[in-house]
Design an enzyme around this catalytic site. Structure first.
Site, mmCIF file in Angstrom:
data_model
loop_
_atom_site.group_PDB
_atom_site.id
_atom_site.type_symbol
_atom_site.label_atom_id
_atom_site.label_comp_id
_atom_site.label_asym_id
_atom_site.label_seq_id
_atom_site.Cartn_x
_atom_site.Cartn_y
_atom_site.Cartn_z
ATOM 1 N N GLN A 197 -4.780 -5.580 6.972
ATOM 2 C CA GLN A 197 -5.669 -6.535 6.311
ATOM 3 C C GLN A 197 -5.647 -7.908 6.968
ATOM 4 O O GLN A 197 -6.383 -8.805 6.543
ATOM 5 C CB GLN A 197 -5.282 -6.666 4.834
ATOM 6 C CG GLN A 197 -5.397 -5.399 4.016
ATOM 7 C CD GLN A 197 -6.846 -4.929 3.850
ATOM 8 O OE1 GLN A 197 -7.778 -5.712 3.955
ATOM 9 N NE2 GLN A 197 -7.027 -3.645 3.595
ATOM 10 N N LYS A 246 -10.926 -1.170 10.082
ATOM 11 C CA LYS A 246 -10.969 -2.364 9.241
ATOM 12 C C LYS A 246 -11.324 -3.619 10.042
ATOM 13 O O LYS A 246 -11.311 -4.736 9.507
ATOM 14 C CB LYS A 246 -9.627 -2.562 8.529
ATOM 15 C CG LYS A 246 -9.302 -1.450 7.535
ATOM 16 C CD LYS A 246 -8.012 -1.728 6.788
ATOM 17 C CE LYS A 246 -7.581 -0.527 5.952
ATOM 18 N NZ LYS A 246 -8.490 -0.230 4.834
ATOM 19 N N CYS A 273 -4.460 2.262 -3.916
ATOM 20 C CA CYS A 273 -3.247 2.787 -3.285
ATOM 21 C C CYS A 273 -2.084 1.816 -3.456
ATOM 22 O O CYS A 273 -1.303 1.578 -2.524
ATOM 23 C CB CYS A 273 -3.482 3.083 -1.811
ATOM 24 S SG CYS A 273 -4.633 4.435 -1.522
ATOM 25 N N HIS A 281 0.857 -1.182 0.000
ATOM 26 C CA HIS A 281 0.000 0.000 0.000
ATOM 27 C C HIS A 281 0.894 1.233 0.000
ATOM 28 O O HIS A 281 1.999 1.219 0.537
ATOM 29 C CB HIS A 281 -0.869 -0.036 1.265
ATOM 30 C CG HIS A 281 -1.967 0.971 1.304
ATOM 31 N ND1 HIS A 281 -1.744 2.298 1.608
ATOM 32 C CD2 HIS A 281 -3.299 0.847 1.115
ATOM 33 C CE1 HIS A 281 -2.891 2.950 1.596
ATOM 34 N NE2 HIS A 281 -3.867 2.092 1.305
ATOM 35 N N ASP A 336 2.790 -4.476 8.145
ATOM 36 C CA ASP A 336 1.501 -3.791 8.032
ATOM 37 C C ASP A 336 0.410 -4.855 8.128
ATOM 38 O O ASP A 336 0.195 -5.630 7.194
ATOM 39 C CB ASP A 336 1.434 -3.043 6.705
ATOM 40 C CG ASP A 336 0.067 -2.400 6.444
ATOM 41 O OD1 ASP A 336 -0.856 -2.599 7.262
ATOM 42 O OD2 ASP A 336 -0.076 -1.726 5.411
#
Length: 412
Positions: free
Chosen positions: A204, A227, A367, A124, A201
Site C-alpha cells: 500500500q 496495486k 483481510c 493483512h 509489507d
C-alpha cells in the site's frame, strides 16, 4: 510534470470512461487493484507481438530479446526503490507469495522453539497466516502489537513486545484497512537494535510515496504490481543480499539450478535461485512500464493529489451524522484510504447501494479480521483514491452515501 493533470491522465485509462447503472463510474477501490494505463497495456501487447519467448534458455534472437526485457524490468524495479543490487530483487506472483517465501525459506531454518515473531494488529492476513503456520510448525511464539487511542501503532507496546527473543518483526508500511502510515523507520531501527530481522509489507506504500530501501534499511520489503498500475501476477521481494544468499530456495525446478546430478543439485546465483520455472515475463514488462508512468508523473505529485481528495472526502463525510470513520484523525498519518460505516446498515448493503449510483467501494473485513475484532466491528466499507480520481467523483460518492439509509427505509 509539475502539476498532476487529472483530465489528461484519465485519457490514459479508458476503463474509467464508462457508465455503471446509468451513472458515471467512480472507481474508488484502488487499494485493492489499480487500473492500467494504455502504456502498460500496449507494452505487454508489444512484448507478445515481438519478443515472446522462454527466457534464459535459448541462444536464438527471440529468447535473447525476451531475456533482455526481463532483465530491464528488474533493473527498473531496483532503481525505483533504490535497492543496492538487482541480485536483491526477486520476482514473485504477488506480495503474498513474497511473504510466504520469507516465512518458509528463512523462517523455518532460523526461527525455532521459544523464538518470537512480532506483528501489528493491523496486518493483512497475508502478513499473519504465514507466521501462524511457522510458529505452529516450529513451536515459536506469535505476538501482536496494538493501537493507541489515536488509532496509531502503540510504540510503547511495540517496545515491550520486542524482546531479546524476537527473531522477526513483520509490519505493513501502510494499513490496507485503515490507511494508517506506520513509523517503519523507527520500527526497523528498534528491531535491529534487538537483533531481529524486519520485513515490511509495502503493497500500500510503493504506489503512493517514494520508498528508498537504503534509507529505510529493512531486511525484506515486499509489494505487488497490480496495486501500482501494473498487471496482476507479478510481485517483488527485496531481500538483504547476505540473507538471501544464506536461504534455501522456496520452490525448486527449472531455471533456478546450477548443476543437477541424480542425487544432488546446486542452485543458481541470486536472484535466480528464487525464481523457479517459467516466469511471468509479460507481467514484468508491464510492471516496468507502470513504474515509468509513475515516475513520469512524479510520486510527490500523486501524493499531493491523493491527500487533496482524501482531506476533502473526510470533511464531507464528517458532515453526515450517521457515518463513522475509522483510522487516525490527523491527515498526516493517513494515506488515501478511508474506512467507514453507516449506522444500522451492513457494509455489503452500503457497497451494493453505492454501486447503483456507479460508485465502486470495497466492503468486508479487508483481510484484516484480527483488526476488526480489535476495533469491535465485523466489517467496514473502504473508499480508496488514486491519481486518476477527481473531486467530482468524491462528490458523487458523498451524495450516494446520503441516499443509503433512504433505500432501507430510515428516511435520511
Amino acid at each position: 510534470m509539475e502539476k498532476l493533470n487529472v483530465e489528461k491522465i484519465r485519457e490514459d485509462f479508458p476503463i474509467l470512461n464508462q457508465e455503471v447503472n446509468n451513472n458515471p463510474l467512480a472507481y474508488l477501490d484502488s487499494a485493492a487493484t489499480t487500473q492500467k494505463p494504455l502504456s502498460v497495456i500496449r507494452a505487454m501487447e508489444k512484448y507478445n507481438r515481438s519478443s515472446n519467448a522462454n527466457i534464459h534458455r535459448g541462444a536464438y534472437t527471440l529468447s535473447i530479446k525476451a531475456t533482455e526485457e526481463y532483465d530491464k524490468a528488474r533493473e527498473k524495479v531496483r532503481d525505483f526503490i533504490n535497492s543496492p543490487s538487482t541480485s536483491s530483487i526477486i520476482f514473485t506472483k504477488n506480495t503474498t507469495e513474497a511473504i510466504n517465501l520469507v516465512a518458509f525459506s528463512y523462517g523455518l531454518d532460523n526461527i525455532g522453539e521459544g523464538d518470537e515473531i512480532v506483528v501489528l494488529i493491523t496486518e493483512h492476513h497475508s502478513n499473519i497466516l504465514p507466521w501462524q503456520m511457522l510458529v505452529q510448525r516450529n513451536k515459536a511464539i506469535l505476538k501482536f502489537v496494538y493501537l493507541n487511542e489515536e488509532g496509531l501503532v502503540d510504540m510503547n507496546d511495540y517496545k515491550e513486545k520486542v524482546t531479546d527473543k524476537t527473531k522477526l518483526i513483520a509490519t505493513g508500511h501502510i494499513s490496507n484497512a485503515l490507511g494508517t502510515i506506520n513509523p517503519v523507520k523507527e520500527i526497523i531501527e528498534y528491531g535491529h537494535e534487538k537483533g531481529a530481522i524486519v520485513l515490511i509489507d509495502g503493497a500500500q506504500a510503493v504506489p503512493h510515496m517514494k520508498v528508498d530501501i537504503q534509507e529505510l534499511d529493512p531486511d525484506f520489503y515486499v509489494f505487488s504490481g497490480h496495486k501500482m498500475l501494473g498487471p496482476m501476477g507479478i510481485g517483488i521481494l527485496y531481500g538483504r543480499k547476505e540473507i538471501l544468499e544464506s536461504m534455501s530456495p522456496f520452490l525448486s525446478g527449472g531455471d533456478m539450478i546450477e548443476y543437477v546430478e541424480e542425487q544432488s543439485s546446486t542452485y543458481g546465483e541470486l536472484p535466480y535461485k528464487f525464481e523457479a520455472g517459467t516466469q511471468n515475463v509479460e507481467a514484468a514488462v508491464g510492471l516496468k512500464s507502470a513504474i515509468e508512468y509513475l515516475e513520469d508523473i512524479g510520486l510527490e505529485n500523486i501524493k499531493k493529489h491523493e491527500m487533496k481528495l482524501t482531506q476533502y472526502a473526510l470533511e464531507r463525510m464528517k458532515e453526515i451524522p450517521y457515518v463513522t470513520i475509522y483510522g487516525p484523525e490527523n491527515i498526516k498519518n493517513r494515506s488515501s484510504v478511508i474506512s467507514f460505516n453507516i449506522d444500522d446498515v451492513h457494509p455489503h448493503d452500503v457497497a451494493t447501494i453505492l454501486d447503483s449510483y456507479g460508485v465502486a467501494v470495497r466492503a468486508g473485513h479487508h483481510c484484516a479480521q484480527p483488526l476488526m475484532k480489535h476495533l469491535g466491528i465485523n466489517a467496514t466499507c473502504r473508499a480508496s483514491f488514486y491519481l486518476y480520481n477527481t473531486i467530482e467523483e468524491v462528490d458523487q460518492f458523498i451524495e450516494s452515501l446520503k441516499n443509503v439509509r433512504k433505500w432501507l427505509g430510515y428516511g435520511s
